[in-house]
Design a protein around this motif. Structure first.
Motif, PDB file in Angstrom:
ATOM      1  N   GLY A  31       1.508  -3.582  -5.909  1.00  0.00           N
ATOM      2  CA  GLY A  31       2.714  -2.917  -5.427  1.00  0.00           C
ATOM      3  C   GLY A  31       2.598  -2.526  -3.975  1.00  0.00           C
ATOM      4  N   MET A  32       1.412  -2.067  -3.569  1.00  0.00           N
ATOM      5  CA  MET A  32       1.210  -1.697  -2.177  1.00  0.00           C
ATOM      6  C   MET A  32       1.346  -2.913  -1.264  1.00  0.00           C
ATOM      7  N   LEU A  33       0.727  -4.039  -1.654  1.00  0.00           N
ATOM      8  CA  LEU A  33       0.808  -5.249  -0.842  1.00  0.00           C
ATOM      9  C   LEU A  33       2.242  -5.754  -0.752  1.00  0.00           C
ATOM     10  N   LEU A  34       2.954  -5.711  -1.890  1.00  0.00           N
ATOM     11  CA  LEU A  34       4.349  -6.154  -1.887  1.00  0.00           C
ATOM     12  C   LEU A  34       5.192  -5.265  -0.985  1.00  0.00           C
ATOM     13  N   ALA A  35       4.962  -3.950  -1.053  1.00  0.00           N
ATOM     14  CA  ALA A  35       5.721  -3.015  -0.217  1.00  0.00           C
ATOM     15  C   ALA A  35       5.490  -3.279   1.261  1.00  0.00           C
ATOM     16  N   LEU A  36       4.233  -3.537   1.631  1.00  0.00           N
ATOM     17  CA  LEU A  36       3.919  -3.809   3.033  1.00  0.00           C
ATOM     18  C   LEU A  36       4.529  -5.128   3.494  1.00  0.00           C
ATOM     19  N   LEU A  37       4.540  -6.141   2.628  1.00  0.00           N
ATOM     20  CA  LEU A  37       5.153  -7.422   2.971  1.00  0.00           C
ATOM     21  C   LEU A  37       6.664  -7.271   3.168  1.00  0.00           C
ATOM     22  N   VAL A  38       7.285  -6.530   2.254  1.00  0.00           N
ATOM     23  CA  VAL A  38       8.726  -6.296   2.379  1.00  0.00           C
ATOM     24  C   VAL A  38       9.028  -5.534   3.671  1.00  0.00           C
TER      25      VAL A  38
END
Length: 282
Positions: A31-38
């Motif tokens: 979730g953290m990686l996805l949030a940073l990518l978004v």
């Protein structure tokens, strides 16, 4: 000057870290990686298209030396004094006295002034205001503010997901209490950081604008006038798009806004006092 830039850097790092932490609270490491990518994708979009979007929101009309020699000439003189490229110049058909700058860098910048500010200020005062906006351009404050606003909006969106689906613990299980805490506290924290960034950049633009026009009292006098009049004259475009309020030289929603930590701009009295202190010989 250095302290304001250091403060901005620290605050920008804080809002990015907060974004990643919320992603982790909702969906763990993935979730953290996805949030940073978004967040990164949103920043790229904001970098390239924010100026066009904001000018369209305010129905700004581009002018040149032929259609508005008064405003265009003032901006051109300031650009030459500051050694900067000439920005595009716009007029907004609004009675409230206000102005803003937008664009991703000095070579792709625009400054806009309302009909109200052109009618209310003297040429000297208007020169101080437009110098302030040109300082924003030189400091790339438009990009900084756009990224901060984008990240704050993304944090609020993630917080809503947390409220709906709850947070995720280390075992991957849903934790409604975690989700509720994230949903309540994260948007508030993001707003506090965003507003602190905005206030720091306003002080720096005041200083830079005073140096560009060589007359700190011109901008100080303009701020006093704008503050007195803006509270009683609504700005309809800003009412429809409150997220852009931090871009203006004076918060167009200040009559009903929140003071202190949630203010988009420093107190006018403090801004004026700092400018008066810049008078030659002080």
């Amino acid at each position: 000057m250095f302290s304001n830039w250091l403060k901005t850097t620290i605050l920008m790092a804080a809002i990015v870290a907060l974004f990643g932490m919320i992603g982790a609270a909702i969906g763990g490491q993935s979730g953290m990686l996805l949030a940073l990518l978004v967040g990164g994708g949103m920043n790229v979009f904001a970098y390239w298209f924010s100026d066009k979007m904001v000018l369209k929101m305010y129905k700004a009309r581009e002018v040149d030396a032929g259609t508005s020699p008064y405003l265009y000439g003032i901006v051109r003189d300031i650009a030459q004094r500051a050694g900067m490229p000439m920005p595009r110049v716009y007029i907004i058909d609004e009675a409230q006295p206000n102005a803003f700058a937008t664009g991703r860098n000095p070579r792709h910048a625009a400054v806009a002034a309302t009909r109200g500010i052109l009618q209310m200020l003297t040429e000297r005062e208007l020169r101080g205001v437009m110098a302030h906006e040109m300082a924003h351009v030189q400091h790339r404050d438009i990009l900084i503010s756009t990224i901060a606003a984008t990240m704050a909006g993304a944090i609020s969106a993630l917080a809503n997901f947390a409220l709906l689906f709850g947070g995720r613990g280390s075992g991957g299980r849903s934790h409604p209490i975690v989700g509720l805490l994230v949903a309540l506290l994260a948007p508030m924290a993001a707003a506090l950081i965003q507003m602190a960034i905005s206030r720091a950049r306003e002080f720096e633009a005041d200083r830079g604008g005073a140096e560009f026009c060589g007359d700190p009292d011109a901008l100080a006098d303009a701020l006093v006038k704008i503050d007195a009049h803006a509270r009683g004259v609504p700005m309809m475009s800003a009412e429809a798009h409150p997220e852009t309020a931090q871009m203006m030289i004076m918060n167009p929603l200040s009559g009903r806004g929140m003071a202190g930590l949630f203010a988009t701009h420093p107190a006018t009295e403090e801004r004026v006092a700092r400018l008066r202190a810049m008078r030659p010989g002080r």
